[in-house]
Design a protein around this motif. Structure first.
Motif, PDB file in Angstrom:
ATOM      1  N   LEU A 224       0.853  -1.189   0.000  1.00 59.65           N
ATOM      2  CA  LEU A 224       0.000   0.000   0.000  1.00 59.65           C
ATOM      3  C   LEU A 224       0.886   1.234   0.000  1.00 59.65           C
ATOM      4  N   GLY A 225       0.773   2.040  -1.044  1.00 60.18           N
ATOM      5  CA  GLY A 225       1.581   3.244  -1.158  1.00 60.18           C
ATOM      6  C   GLY A 225       0.786   4.490  -0.820  1.00 60.18           C
ATOM      7  N   GLY A 226       1.278   5.272   0.122  1.00 62.55           N
ATOM      8  CA  GLY A 226       0.606   6.512   0.505  1.00 62.55           C
ATOM      9  C   GLY A 226       1.210   7.710  -0.202  1.00 62.55           C
ATOM     10  N   GLN A 227       0.386   8.456  -0.906  1.00 57.89           N
ATOM     11  CA  GLN A 227       0.840   9.692  -1.551  1.00 57.89           C
ATOM     12  C   GLN A 227       0.080  10.877  -0.962  1.00 57.89           C
ATOM     13  N   ALA A 228       0.752  12.011  -0.883  1.00 58.80           N
ATOM     14  CA  ALA A 228       0.077  13.229  -0.443  1.00 58.80           C
ATOM     15  C   ALA A 228      -0.942  13.648  -1.498  1.00 58.80           C
ATOM     16  N   ALA A 229      -2.119  14.062  -1.058  1.00 55.11           N
ATOM     17  CA  ALA A 229      -3.200  14.388  -1.999  1.00 55.11           C
ATOM     18  C   ALA A 229      -2.787  15.458  -3.007  1.00 55.11           C
ATOM     19  N   GLU A 241       1.812  18.689 -12.403  1.00 52.37           N
ATOM     20  CA  GLU A 241       2.794  19.693 -12.807  1.00 52.37           C
ATOM     21  C   GLU A 241       3.307  20.543 -11.654  1.00 52.37           C
ATOM     22  N   SER A 242       2.449  20.848 -10.692  1.00 51.50           N
ATOM     23  CA  SER A 242       2.868  21.689  -9.559  1.00 51.50           C
ATOM     24  C   SER A 242       2.472  21.008  -8.249  1.00 51.50           C
ATOM     25  N   PRO A 243       3.203  19.969  -7.860  1.00 49.42           N
ATOM     26  CA  PRO A 243       2.851  19.249  -6.630  1.00 49.42           C
ATOM     27  C   PRO A 243       2.942  20.159  -5.417  1.00 49.42           C
ATOM     28  N   ASP A 244       2.004  19.972  -4.482  1.00 53.39           N
ATOM     29  CA  ASP A 244       1.927  20.859  -3.324  1.00 53.39           C
ATOM     30  C   ASP A 244       1.516  20.046  -2.097  1.00 53.39           C
ATOM     31  N   THR A 245       2.404  19.968  -1.120  1.00 54.02           N
ATOM     32  CA  THR A 245       2.124  19.267   0.130  1.00 54.02           C
ATOM     33  C   THR A 245       3.150  19.684   1.174  1.00 54.02           C
ATOM     34  N   ILE A 246       2.756  19.578   2.442  1.00 54.61           N
ATOM     35  CA  ILE A 246       3.711  19.837   3.517  1.00 54.61           C
ATOM     36  C   ILE A 246       4.745  18.717   3.615  1.00 54.61           C
ATOM     37  N   ALA A 247       4.442  17.569   3.027  1.00 56.90           N
ATOM     38  CA  ALA A 247       5.332  16.404   3.079  1.00 56.90           C
ATOM     39  C   ALA A 247       6.413  16.554   2.011  1.00 56.90           C
ATOM     40  N   SER A 248       7.449  17.333   2.325  1.00 57.62           N
ATOM     41  CA  SER A 248       8.422  17.751   1.308  1.00 57.62           C
ATOM     42  C   SER A 248       9.160  16.581   0.665  1.00 57.62           C
ATOM     43  N   ALA A 249       9.377  15.502   1.393  1.00 63.83           N
ATOM     44  CA  ALA A 249      10.146  14.381   0.846  1.00 63.83           C
ATOM     45  C   ALA A 249       9.400  13.639  -0.260  1.00 63.83           C
ATOM     46  N   ILE A 250       8.075  13.782  -0.303  1.00 64.21           N
ATOM     47  CA  ILE A 250       7.291  13.114  -1.355  1.00 64.21           C
ATOM     48  C   ILE A 250       6.556  14.134  -2.229  1.00 64.21           C
ATOM     49  N   ARG A 251       7.070  15.361  -2.256  1.00 65.70           N
ATOM     50  CA  ARG A 251       6.479  16.407  -3.089  1.00 65.70           C
ATOM     51  C   ARG A 251       7.045  16.274  -4.508  1.00 65.70           C
ATOM     52  N   ILE A 252       6.580  15.244  -5.189  1.00 65.00           N
ATOM     53  CA  ILE A 252       7.103  14.891  -6.516  1.00 65.00           C
ATOM     54  C   ILE A 252       5.929  14.635  -7.450  1.00 65.00           C
ATOM     55  N   THR A 276      -4.603  13.417   2.751  1.00 64.02           N
ATOM     56  CA  THR A 276      -4.461  14.862   2.850  1.00 64.02           C
ATOM     57  C   THR A 276      -3.311  15.232   3.784  1.00 64.02           C
ATOM     58  N   ASP A 277      -2.881  16.471   3.691  1.00 64.43           N
ATOM     59  CA  ASP A 277      -1.859  16.947   4.621  1.00 64.43           C
ATOM     60  C   ASP A 277      -2.339  16.834   6.066  1.00 64.43           C
ATOM     61  N   ALA A 278      -3.627  17.085   6.297  1.00 65.44           N
ATOM     62  CA  ALA A 278      -4.174  16.968   7.650  1.00 65.44           C
ATOM     63  C   ALA A 278      -4.067  15.531   8.145  1.00 65.44           C
ATOM     64  N   GLN A 279      -4.347  14.560   7.285  1.00 64.10           N
ATOM     65  CA  GLN A 279      -4.223  13.151   7.673  1.00 64.10           C
ATOM     66  C   GLN A 279      -2.768  12.776   7.939  1.00 64.10           C
ATOM     67  N   ILE A 280      -1.864  13.281   7.119  1.00 63.58           N
ATOM     68  CA  ILE A 280      -0.440  12.998   7.303  1.00 63.58           C
ATOM     69  C   ILE A 280       0.039  13.564   8.630  1.00 63.58           C
ATOM     70  N   LEU A 281      -0.317  14.807   8.939  1.00 65.82           N
ATOM     71  CA  LEU A 281       0.126  15.428  10.188  1.00 65.82           C
ATOM     72  C   LEU A 281      -0.494  14.746  11.400  1.00 65.82           C
ATOM     73  N   GLU A 282      -1.738  14.307  11.271  1.00 59.39           N
ATOM     74  CA  GLU A 282      -2.374  13.585  12.379  1.00 59.39           C
ATOM     75  C   GLU A 282      -1.621  12.285  12.645  1.00 59.39           C
ATOM     76  N   ALA A 283      -1.309  11.544  11.593  1.00 59.65           N
ATOM     77  CA  ALA A 283      -0.570  10.293  11.755  1.00 59.65           C
ATOM     78  C   ALA A 283       0.819  10.544  12.336  1.00 59.65           C
TER      79      ALA A 283
END
Length: 363
Positions: A224-229, A241-252, A276-283
Motif C-alpha cells: 500500500l503506497g501513501g501519496q500526499a493528496a 505539474e505543480s505538486p503541493d504538500t507539507i510532506a516535502s520528501a514526497i512532493r514529486i 491529505t496533509d491533515a491526515q499525514i500530520l495527524e498520523a
C-alpha cells in the motif's frame, strides 16, 4: 528469527556485509559502510488500535546513519561508483538523498554535488549535506526538473548519477524487506509506506519477491503506497505539474520509477491511496504520541494511508501490517509542537507547578 542472518556473523555490520549475496558486489567493490541497515522493527500496539488493525509494526528507517532509508541504497551506489573509478557523484534531491549522498561520498573520499529545488527542502537536510562537504546548488525549479538536469549532466560529463533511477540504489533499498522477513519469519500481510519518486516501493517489492524465490519466505505482502493528496500522480494516473504538500520528501509530480512502482502495487494486489496533509500530520503526531517514535511528516504518509484503507474496508483488521517510517523527525521538525504552543510560563515555585499538574501531596 532475529538479527543478521544468511551466513554472516553478528559483528558484520552494514548492508554490503550482511546481504552481499543479494547485492551486485564483486571482489573489487569497496566494502563501504557507515553501519547502515539493521533498523528496528517495532511492535506498536497502541498505534495499531488507532489505525484499526490487530497487529502492527513500524520499520523505523530514521535510525540509519543519516536519518533516512536512503542510506541502504546509497552505500551500494557509491561503492559501485568508486569501483568504476568515479571521483564525483551527483543527485537531485528533496533533502534526504542529498544528505545520504554527501555522507557516503565523504566516507569514500570523493565529491558529492547535490541539486536542490530552491526553498523546497527542509533546512536540516540542507545543513546535513553541507556539513558532510557536499557542493550544493539551488535550482529555481521543483524536484522533477532538477532530476532532469542531473540526468542530463551525468549523461554528458564524468559524474555518476546516484538518484533512485540507479539500479544499485534499488538493490540496496531492497535489504529492508529482507530484514523485515528475517525478524517476522515471513513476509507481513500488508506493507504500507510513503511514495514519492517510486524507488522505495519498487525496492521493497523486488526484495520480497527475491526472498521468496530464494526460499526464505513463503508469502508476499500486499503493498500500500501513501501519496500526499497534492502530489499524487500515481493515484491520479498522470503527472502533477505543480505538486503541493507539507510532506516535502514526497512532493514529486513525475515519479522517475513510475512503471516499477505501479507494478509493485498491481502485482501485490495493493494500491496507492491519496491522503491529505491533515491526515499525514495527524498520523505523524499519533506515531510519536502513542509509541515514542519521532518520524518526519512525509514518513507518516504510509501510516495515514493504512488507516484510511482500513476505514474504507480495503485492509482487514486482522492483517499483520508493517508501516515503513522512512526518516527521522529531526530531519524536518517544523511541524512538531513547540514550547510556545503550551500554556503561559509559570512562576518558578514547587507550588505553582504542582497546582498546574494537579499533583497530590505524599501522605
Amino acid at each position: 528469527m532475529t538479527g543478521s542472518t544468511r551466513g554472516v556473523t553478528s559483528d558484520e555490520r552494514g548492508v554490503l556485509a550482511r546481504y552481499a549475496s543479494f547485492l551486485p558486489v564483486t571482489p573489487a567493490t569497496p566494502r563501504l559502510s557507515l553501519q547502515e541497515g539493521d533498523t528496528p522493527l517495532i511492535a506498536v500496539p497502541r498505534l495499531a488500535a488507532w489505525v484499526g488493525v490487530s497487529e502492527l509494526f513500524v520499520k523505523f528507517e530514521g535510525m540509519n546513519p543519516t536519518g533516512s532509508f536512503k542510506d541502504r541504497g546509497m552505500v551500494v551506489a557509491v561503492a559501485k561508483a568508486v569501483e568504476r573509478g568515479a571521483r564525483t557523484i551527483m543527485c537531485a534531491s528533496t533533502g534526504n538523498t542529498a544528505a545520504s549522498a554527501a555522507a557516503y561520498a565523504a566516507r569514500a573520499g570523493i565529491t558529492a554535488v547535490v541539486l536542490l529545488p530552491r526553498g523546497k527542502v527542509a533546512g536540516a537536510k540542507v545543513s546535513q549535506a553541507l556539513a558532510y562537504g557536499a557542493r550544493a546548488i539551488a535550482l529555481d525549479t521543483g524536484f522533477d526538473a532538477a532530476l532532469d538536469v542531473a540526468r542530463g549532466l551525468t549523461a554528458r560529463y564524468m559524474v555518476e548519477l546516484v538518484n533512485s533511477v540507479n539500479p544499485h540504489r534499488i538493490a540496496g533499498q531492497a535489504t529492508a524487506a529482507y530484514e523485515i522477513c528475517d525478524i517476522l519469519g515471513d513476509a507481513p500481510d500488508v506493507l504500507a509506506l510513503p511514495v514519492g519518486n517510486g524507488g522505495n516501493i519498487s525496492a521493497y517489492w523486488a526484495g520480497f519477491r527475491r526472498y521468496r524465490e530464494a526460499g526464505y519466505t513463503t508469502s508476499l505482502p500486499v503493498i500500500l503506497g501513501g501519496q500526499a493528496a497534492g502530489a499524487a500522480p500515481l493515484v491520479l494516473g498522470h503527472p502533477v505539474e505543480s505538486p503541493d504538500t507539507i510532506a516535502s520528501a514526497i512532493r514529486i509530480g513525475r515519479p522517475a520509477s513510475w512503471e516499477t512502482a505501479v507494478a509493485a502495487a498491481t502485482e501485490s494486489h495493493g494500491e496507492f491511496r491519496a491522503v491529505t496533509d491533515a491526515q499525514i500530520l495527524e498520523a505523524y503526531r499519533e506515531v510519536a504520541r502513542r509509541e515514542g517514535i519521532f518520524c518526519e511528516p512525509s514518513s507518516a504518509a504510509g501510516v495515514a494511508a493504512l488507516r484510511d484503507s482500513v476505514a474504507a474496508g480495503r485492509t482487514s483488521a486482522d492483517a499483520t501490517c508493517v508501516c515503513v517510517c522512512t526518516g527521522h523527525g529531526l530531519k524536518d521538525a517544523q511541524f512538531a509542537p513547540g514550547l510556545d504552543d503550551q500554556a503561559a510560563p509559570l512562576p518558578a515555585t514547587v507550588e505553582a507547578v504542582a497546582a498546574a499538574l494537579g499533583l497530590a501531596e505524599r501522605s
